[in-house]
Motif scaffolding. Structure first.
Motif, PDB file in Angstrom:
ATOM      1  N   THR A  18       0.829  -1.209   0.000  1.00  0.00           N
ATOM      2  CA  THR A  18       0.000   0.000   0.000  1.00  0.00           C
ATOM      3  C   THR A  18       0.863   1.259   0.000  1.00  0.00           C
ATOM      4  OG1 THR A  18      -1.719  -1.151   1.260  1.00  0.00           O
ATOM      5  CG2 THR A  18      -1.814   1.262   1.208  1.00  0.00           C
ATOM      6  N   PRO A  19       0.715   2.131  -0.998  1.00  0.00           N
ATOM      7  CA  PRO A  19       1.468   3.388  -1.008  1.00  0.00           C
ATOM      8  C   PRO A  19       0.868   4.381  -0.013  1.00  0.00           C
ATOM      9  CG  PRO A  19       0.027   3.284  -2.925  1.00  0.00           C
ATOM     10  CD  PRO A  19      -0.106   1.961  -2.224  1.00  0.00           C
ATOM     11  N   LEU A  20       1.722   4.965   0.826  1.00  0.00           N
ATOM     12  CA  LEU A  20       1.255   5.897   1.849  1.00  0.00           C
ATOM     13  C   LEU A  20       1.477   7.351   1.465  1.00  0.00           C
ATOM     14  CD1 LEU A  20       2.589   4.105   5.051  1.00  0.00           C
ATOM     15  CD2 LEU A  20       0.341   3.875   3.971  1.00  0.00           C
ATOM     16  N   GLY A  21       2.507   7.614   0.701  1.00  0.00           N
ATOM     17  CA  GLY A  21       2.841   8.987   0.345  1.00  0.00           C
ATOM     18  C   GLY A  21       4.286   9.076  -0.086  1.00  0.00           C
ATOM     19  N   MET A  22       4.857  10.278   0.004  1.00  0.00           N
ATOM     20  CA  MET A  22       6.230  10.481  -0.443  1.00  0.00           C
ATOM     21  C   MET A  22       7.085  11.073   0.667  1.00  0.00           C
ATOM     22  SD  MET A  22       6.268  11.529  -4.419  1.00  0.00           S
ATOM     23  CE  MET A  22       7.846  10.682  -4.503  1.00  0.00           C
ATOM     24  N   ILE A  23       8.377  10.781   0.581  1.00  0.00           N
ATOM     25  CA  ILE A  23       9.363  11.405   1.457  1.00  0.00           C
ATOM     26  C   ILE A  23      10.489  11.910   0.566  1.00  0.00           C
ATOM     27  CG2 ILE A  23      10.541   9.205   1.886  1.00  0.00           C
ATOM     28  CD1 ILE A  23      11.196  10.256   4.695  1.00  0.00           C
ATOM     29  N   LEU A  55       7.743   6.610   7.964  1.00  0.00           N
ATOM     30  CA  LEU A  55       6.326   6.837   8.219  1.00  0.00           C
ATOM     31  C   LEU A  55       6.081   8.144   8.966  1.00  0.00           C
ATOM     32  CD1 LEU A  55       3.395   5.780   8.213  1.00  0.00           C
ATOM     33  CD2 LEU A  55       3.927   4.566  10.333  1.00  0.00           C
ATOM     34  N   ASN A  56       7.035   8.524   9.836  1.00  0.00           N
ATOM     35  CA  ASN A  56       6.867   9.728  10.650  1.00  0.00           C
ATOM     36  C   ASN A  56       6.916  11.011   9.828  1.00  0.00           C
ATOM     37  OD1 ASN A  56       8.931   7.959  12.919  1.00  0.00           O
ATOM     38  ND2 ASN A  56       6.729   8.237  13.165  1.00  0.00           N
ATOM     39  N   LEU A  57       7.459  10.942   8.618  1.00  0.00           N
ATOM     40  CA  LEU A  57       7.609  12.146   7.805  1.00  0.00           C
ATOM     41  C   LEU A  57       6.638  12.211   6.631  1.00  0.00           C
ATOM     42  CD1 LEU A  57      11.479  12.675   7.665  1.00  0.00           C
ATOM     43  CD2 LEU A  57       9.818  13.522   9.311  1.00  0.00           C
ATOM     44  N   VAL A  58       5.779  11.214   6.513  1.00  0.00           N
ATOM     45  CA  VAL A  58       4.779  11.245   5.445  1.00  0.00           C
ATOM     46  C   VAL A  58       3.626  12.133   5.884  1.00  0.00           C
ATOM     47  CG1 VAL A  58       3.154   9.896   4.070  1.00  0.00           C
ATOM     48  CG2 VAL A  58       5.400   8.963   4.611  1.00  0.00           C
ATOM     49  N   GLY A  59       3.285  13.112   5.062  1.00  0.00           N
ATOM     50  CA  GLY A  59       2.217  14.038   5.412  1.00  0.00           C
ATOM     51  C   GLY A  59       0.871  13.350   5.543  1.00  0.00           C
ATOM     52  N   ALA A  60      -0.006  13.954   6.330  1.00  0.00           N
ATOM     53  CA  ALA A  60      -1.341  13.382   6.529  1.00  0.00           C
ATOM     54  C   ALA A  60      -2.131  13.359   5.225  1.00  0.00           C
ATOM     55  CB  ALA A  60      -2.092  14.182   7.589  1.00  0.00           C
ATOM     56  N   THR A  61      -1.900  14.359   4.382  1.00  0.00           N
ATOM     57  CA  THR A  61      -2.597  14.433   3.097  1.00  0.00           C
ATOM     58  C   THR A  61      -1.575  14.455   1.971  1.00  0.00           C
ATOM     59  OG1 THR A  61      -4.399  15.698   4.098  1.00  0.00           O
ATOM     60  CG2 THR A  61      -4.236  15.722   1.701  1.00  0.00           C
ATOM     61  N   THR A  62      -1.561  13.404   1.186  1.00  0.00           N
ATOM     62  CA  THR A  62      -0.645  13.327   0.055  1.00  0.00           C
ATOM     63  C   THR A  62      -1.380  13.699  -1.223  1.00  0.00           C
ATOM     64  OG1 THR A  62       0.714  11.604   1.075  1.00  0.00           O
ATOM     65  CG2 THR A  62       0.824  11.807  -1.315  1.00  0.00           C
ATOM     66  N   VAL A  63      -0.740  14.504  -2.045  1.00  0.00           N
ATOM     67  CA  VAL A  63      -1.323  14.892  -3.328  1.00  0.00           C
ATOM     68  C   VAL A  63      -0.955  13.828  -4.354  1.00  0.00           C
ATOM     69  CG1 VAL A  63      -1.395  16.646  -5.129  1.00  0.00           C
ATOM     70  CG2 VAL A  63      -1.116  17.320  -2.735  1.00  0.00           C
ATOM     71  N   ALA A  88      -0.160  23.033 -11.148  1.00  0.00           N
ATOM     72  CA  ALA A  88      -1.020  23.745 -10.194  1.00  0.00           C
ATOM     73  C   ALA A  88      -1.084  22.997  -8.862  1.00  0.00           C
ATOM     74  CB  ALA A  88      -2.417  23.912 -10.780  1.00  0.00           C
ATOM     75  N   MET A  89      -1.135  21.660  -8.920  1.00  0.00           N
ATOM     76  CA  MET A  89      -1.134  20.858  -7.690  1.00  0.00           C
ATOM     77  C   MET A  89       0.135  21.113  -6.879  1.00  0.00           C
ATOM     78  SD  MET A  89      -2.384  17.116  -9.050  1.00  0.00           S
ATOM     79  CE  MET A  89      -3.794  16.903 -10.127  1.00  0.00           C
ATOM     80  N   MET A  90       1.272  21.149  -7.562  1.00  0.00           N
ATOM     81  CA  MET A  90       2.544  21.384  -6.878  1.00  0.00           C
ATOM     82  C   MET A  90       2.564  22.756  -6.213  1.00  0.00           C
ATOM     83  SD  MET A  90       5.390  19.822  -9.500  1.00  0.00           S
ATOM     84  CE  MET A  90       5.649  18.047  -9.638  1.00  0.00           C
ATOM     85  N   ARG A  91       2.061  23.743  -6.928  1.00  0.00           N
ATOM     86  CA  ARG A  91       2.059  25.102  -6.384  1.00  0.00           C
ATOM     87  C   ARG A  91       1.162  25.196  -5.153  1.00  0.00           C
ATOM     88  NH1 ARG A  91       0.273  27.411 -10.505  1.00  0.00           N
ATOM     89  NH2 ARG A  91      -1.899  27.645  -9.868  1.00  0.00           N
ATOM     90  N   GLU A  92      -0.030  24.612  -5.237  1.00  0.00           N
ATOM     91  CA  GLU A  92      -0.977  24.704  -4.131  1.00  0.00           C
ATOM     92  C   GLU A  92      -0.514  23.915  -2.907  1.00  0.00           C
ATOM     93  OE1 GLU A  92      -4.670  23.417  -5.745  1.00  0.00           O
ATOM     94  OE2 GLU A  92      -4.806  25.081  -7.178  1.00  0.00           O
ATOM     95  N   ALA A  93       0.090  22.738  -3.143  1.00  0.00           N
ATOM     96  CA  ALA A  93       0.527  21.892  -2.026  1.00  0.00           C
ATOM     97  C   ALA A  93       1.945  22.225  -1.570  1.00  0.00           C
ATOM     98  CB  ALA A  93       0.454  20.421  -2.430  1.00  0.00           C
ATOM     99  N   GLU A  94       2.643  23.072  -2.345  1.00  0.00           N
ATOM    100  CA  GLU A  94       4.025  23.449  -2.041  1.00  0.00           C
ATOM    101  C   GLU A  94       4.924  22.215  -1.941  1.00  0.00           C
ATOM    102  OE1 GLU A  94       3.900  25.902   1.445  1.00  0.00           O
ATOM    103  OE2 GLU A  94       3.153  27.642   0.336  1.00  0.00           O
TER     104      GLU A  94
END
Length: 218
Positions: free
Chosen positions: A136-141, A162-170, A183-189
């Motif tokens: 299962t992919p959780l996000g990015m680091i 796991l401790n550094l993966v944001g709660a909301t991943t784009v 636009a996603m990158m800009r909004e999510a920084e």
């Protein structure tokens, strides 16, 4: 880039310390601009590949070149024996992001330490990794996440990915336009966005990939 079953695919590593990844096309999936492949890699693993700019196809059989069309009259003068190279299609901001994403994806496990993450980033010569919990992919680091954590006093042997993966991943879809991903990158920084189909991560797009396309179309 188009392939058929039996063709070889080479994914360039971009690093002199890491060999290219090579495999054989087992199945052609999708169609047209959304064509992708099920590949059996030389290490015995199998995965779905959405080809990025670092992938190249080696035909299973050498295809014969068709002879150039004959020309007559003054228009042909000085051109005998020459062929016109095919036009290169420029990638545009409204094209799907699958055209520029990198694949296959470099990953780490959720319980890997920051030290392991740092080594994996260096070995893969990438700026970010997808964090996995089994399948299962959780996000990015990213390398920036690691640097900030260590600079802030975190123990690289105790803190886990796991401790550094944001709660909301784009997340992006392969069919999202490059403009929309920018636009996603800009909004999510963020500087990297994983691309997935259902629960499978099929690629990663970086801000460098996006900016290159935008600059070429200014």
């Amino acid at each position: 880039m188009r392939a058929v079953v039996g063709d070889r695919i080479v994914v360039r590593s971009g690093s002199v310390d890491r060999p290219d990844r090579q495999g054989t096309v087992r199945e052609v999936l999708g169609a047209g601009d959304h064509e992708h492949y099920r590949v059996v890699w030389d290490d015995g693993r199998e995965s779905v590949l959405y080809p990025g700019p670092d992938a190249a196809i080696i035909p299973a059989q050498t295809r014969r070149e068709q002879p150039p069309a004959s020309t007559t009259g003054s228009a042909a003068e000085g051109t005998e024996g020459r062929t016109t190279p095919p036009a290169v299609s420029r990638t545009r901001p409204d094209d799907p992001v699958e055209r520029i994403m990198s694949s296959p994806v470099a990953t780490v496990e959720a319980r890997d330490s920051l030290r392991t993450v740092a080594v994996s980033l260096a070995d893969a010569a990438v700026g970010a990794l997808v964090v996995m919990d089994d399948e299962t992919p959780l996000g990015m680091i990213s390398e920036r996440d690691v640097v900030h954590a260590v600079a802030g006093g975190s123990d690289p042997d105790q803190v886990e990915a796991l401790n550094l993966v944001g709660a909301t991943t784009v997340w992006a879809q392969p069919t999202d336009s490059i403009r929309d991903v920018a636009a996603m990158m800009r909004e999510a920084e963020v500087r990297h966005i994983p691309v997935r189909v259902q629960d499978a991560v099929v690629g990663v797009v970086s801000i460098r990939d996006v900016v290159q396309v935008l600059m070429e179309n200014c």
